[in-house]
Enzyme design. Structure first.
Site, PDB file in Angstrom:
ATOM      1  N   LYS A  45      56.888 -10.689  -7.559  1.00  0.00           N
ATOM      2  CA  LYS A  45      56.814 -10.322  -8.977  1.00  0.00           C
ATOM      3  C   LYS A  45      56.556 -11.584  -9.783  1.00  0.00           C
ATOM      4  CE  LYS A  45      60.522  -7.306  -8.443  1.00  0.00           C
ATOM      5  NZ  LYS A  45      60.849  -8.391  -7.573  1.00  0.00           N
ATOM      6  N   HIS A  76      65.243  -8.491 -16.614  1.00  0.00           N
ATOM      7  CA  HIS A  76      66.318  -9.495 -16.588  1.00  0.00           C
ATOM      8  C   HIS A  76      66.723  -9.805 -18.017  1.00  0.00           C
ATOM      9  CE1 HIS A  76      63.409 -10.333 -13.322  1.00  0.00           C
ATOM     10  NE2 HIS A  76      64.484 -10.251 -12.588  1.00  0.00           N
ATOM     11  N   SER A 108      68.752 -10.237  -7.068  1.00  0.00           N
ATOM     12  CA  SER A 108      69.518  -9.003  -6.914  1.00  0.00           C
ATOM     13  C   SER A 108      69.804  -8.430  -8.293  1.00  0.00           C
ATOM     14  CB  SER A 108      70.809  -9.277  -6.148  1.00  0.00           C
ATOM     15  OG  SER A 108      70.500  -9.628  -4.824  1.00  0.00           O
ATOM     16  N   GLY A 109      70.337  -7.196  -8.320  1.00  0.00           N
ATOM     17  CA  GLY A 109      70.625  -6.551  -9.595  1.00  0.00           C
ATOM     18  C   GLY A 109      69.626  -5.455  -9.926  1.00  0.00           C
ATOM     19  N   HIS A 110      68.637  -5.233  -9.013  1.00  0.00           N
ATOM     20  CA  HIS A 110      67.607  -4.214  -9.272  1.00  0.00           C
ATOM     21  C   HIS A 110      67.718  -3.037  -8.309  1.00  0.00           C
ATOM     22  CE1 HIS A 110      66.012  -7.243 -11.831  1.00  0.00           C
ATOM     23  NE2 HIS A 110      65.695  -8.044 -10.836  1.00  0.00           N
ATOM     24  N   ASP A 116      60.174 -16.859  -8.694  1.00  0.00           N
ATOM     25  CA  ASP A 116      59.734 -16.094  -7.519  1.00  0.00           C
ATOM     26  C   ASP A 116      58.433 -16.662  -6.957  1.00  0.00           C
ATOM     27  OD1 ASP A 116      61.557 -14.308  -9.064  1.00  0.00           O
ATOM     28  OD2 ASP A 116      61.172 -12.967  -7.389  1.00  0.00           O
TER      29      ASP A 116
END
Ligand SMILES: Nc1ncnc2c1ncn2[C@@H]1O[C@H](COP(=O)(O)OP(=O)(O)OP(=O)(O)O)[C@@H](O)[C@H]1O
Ligand SMILES: [Mg+2]
Lengths: 331, 194
Positions: free
Chosen positions: A106, A220, A56-58, A111
């Site tokens: 990605k 990130h 998360s954060g995107h 991931d």
């Protein structure tokens, strides 16, 4: 740290709950997970499912692109941390219509491993799964001996192209071929003005002086390739476009799609100024983009900066896919 | 030899070490990663503790599998699948009938290598697992072996994981996953001593 949150530990579940309740027409949450699937289940019938996700954060990536014509489901991990295999597997299972499921991953070691484990789990259930690992960030050298290039904002174009093809009935194998064909033609490079702060960490991922910028930073806070004093927008365009030109060999006889992406804290006003300089610089090369988007689509929490993605549309169908209508929160 | 009971104690001690050093592990992950290793591991070990709470009478395979599932579903990141795979491979090996520590650890390391594709020298947790396994096989695992292994990652250039993006600039930093693996084996030593 100054953020509109409650307990930093609860940011992801509370964000997912807020998102799903605000947009029930697009999203529903799978019970006991942070996986979000398309509410319009009828639109998925008989088609290959497309599942994406990541840390998360995107936002608005990934859930903002779930909907008819684009993703079938998105799985949200902790902030900047890959989602876990059980949740990815739950999403795969929820969207499978017997035609198989295609995963958009990605290129980060976390991931790749978590999605691979989910794929193993799905295959044990006889669900056909194929995947693409997006690695559009040209700031990092690609080499056999490293993790390779990172997946960043260009993933948006991958989601769009695959989503449109899947909606038009492409098979799992056809989507696999399409993804592999498109992959090398999407390149991205970024410049950062300030860093992101992960809520549970509480301090910025790197430090930049007030008048400093860094080229090549990842989504990130991964380090870039050069730091220097802040420059006018047109010089930033020259640097980023120069790098993309080196890797894509821009050619006025080709058609291009362009994404000017804000990293979270950069206002649209600055993104449009950058776009003005970019379009001038492209025009000097005799290029007018066939498709363009400007906005904050693949963010890095409150990082300030811009990434520039160029997609070389070597197949005319790809432009149709980009223009294909979708029903999502954020496209 | 590992038993269900000493494995539970082992993980309990490992969890305590992670909890105590959570901020330190995340700090190590900041210059050469994304600053989340301590938080990831702490989330996972809290889940392991909860999942093991009612497993006092379980067999070794069940204990390993419980640990693996908690790690896989709660850690995330790169370390979740890697530690999870390690315990899943130990579950498989114990199901095949072994309780022998060197055999179990060898299976775990093979799993980590397969999952992540890294080798010794790439500046990852494998640089701790490899010498520790060799010492366990030779019957002479000591704290010094563990400390040296952890320390050996400092001068290495990272070739896998997030730290590899830094190339040469990763030199001079300890690998956070190597440090957390160091805690795992220190906890194992403590269990063995009793
Ligand atoms: N391919 C690999 N093989 C073995 N160990 C690895 C590999 N990739 C990373 N690691 C280990 O994982 C540690 C980092 O784990 P961490 O929990 O911080 O995940 P992460 O890389 O930040 O994941 P994410 O990218 O999803 O946030 C590294 O210090 C290293 O020891
Ligand atoms: Mg990390």
């Amino acid at each position: 740290m100054k953020k509109i949150i409650n307990d930093p530990k609860d940011v992801v579940p509370e964000m997912v709950d807020g998102l799903v309740r605000a947009y029930p027409q697009y999203l529903k949450q799978l019970p006991d997970t942070e996986a979000m699937v398309r509410s319009d289940t009828a639109s998925m019938a008989g088609k290959v499912g497309i599942v994406s996700g990541g840390g998360s954060g995107h936002e608005p990536t990934h859930a903002g692109f779930v909907g008819k014509g684009m993703l079938s489901a998105a799985v949200a991990g902790q902030v900047f941390t890959s989602p876990t295999p059980d949740q990815i597997y739950a999403a795969i299972k929820a969207v499978d219509q017997g035609k198989g499921v295609f995963l958009v991953i990605k290129n980060y070691s976390g991931d790749v491993m978590n999605f691979d484990m989910a794929k193993d789990m799905a295959e044990m259930d006889d669900i056909d799964v194929k995947s693409v690992v997006v690695d559009d960030d040209i700031a990092v050298e690609d080499s056999l001996y490293t993790q390779g290039r990172r997946g960043v904002a260009g993933t948006l174009f991958m989601h769009k192209v695959l989503g449109a093809a899947a909606d038009q009935g492409a098979s799992l194998d056809e989507l696999d071929q399409l993804a592999q064909a498109v992959l090398p033609h999407i390149n991205t490079i970024a410049v950062a003005l300030s860093a992101a702060t992960v809520p549970e960490v509480g301090k910025p991922g790197f430090e930049l002086a007030d008048d400093e910028i860094e080229y090549g930073v990842g989504i990130h806070s991964e380090p870039g390739y050069r730091r220097e004093k802040i420059k006018p927008s047109k010089d930033l365009v020259a640097e980023l476009l120069g790098k993309l030109d080196d890797s894509l060999q821009l050619d006025q006889s080709h058609q291009y799609a362009v994404l000017v992406n804000g990293m979270g804290a950069t206002p649209l006003m600055e993104q449009y100024v950058f776009s003005h300089d970019l379009l001038d610089a492209l025009a000097e090369k005799g290029i007018k983009p066939a498709f363009m988007k400007v906005g904050s689509y693949m963010t890095s929490i409150e990082m300030a900066g811009i990434s520039l993605t160029i997609f070389d549309l070597t197949d005319a169908k790809w432009l149709d896919y980009l223009n294909y209508p979708v029903e999502t929160i954020a496209w | 030899m590992l038993t269900a009971q000493n494995t539970i104690t082992w993980l309990d001690k490992f969890g305590d070490a992670i909890e105590k050093n959570k901020a330190y592990l995340s700090d190590l992950d900041t210059p050469i990663g994304d600053g989340d290793h301590g938080n990831n591991m702490a989330r996972g070990l809290t889940a392991v503790k909860a999942a093991l709470a009612d497993k006092d009478d379980a067999d070794l395979t069940t204990v390993f599998k419980t640990i693996a599932m908690a790690l896989i579903s709660k850690v995330g990141g790169a370390s979740g699948p890697l530690y999870g795979t390690a315990f899943l491979e130990m579950a498989k090996a114990s199901k095949a009938g072994t309780t022998d520590l060197p055999t179990l650890l060898a299976a775990a390391l093979a799993g980590i290598e397969k999952r992540g594709g890294a080798e010794a020298g790439d500046k990852t947790m494998i640089d701790v697992w490899t010498p520790v396994l060799a010492a366990v096989q030779a019957g002479n695992l000591t704290q010094a072996v563990i400390d040296d292994a952890v320390e050996s990652t400092k001068p290495m250039i990272a070739k896998k994981g997030r730290a590899s993006y830094l190339g040469e600039r990763s030199v001079g930093h300890l690998d956070p996953g190597a440090v957390s693996s160091g805690y795992l084996f220190t906890a194992l030593l403590e269990v063995e001593a009793n």
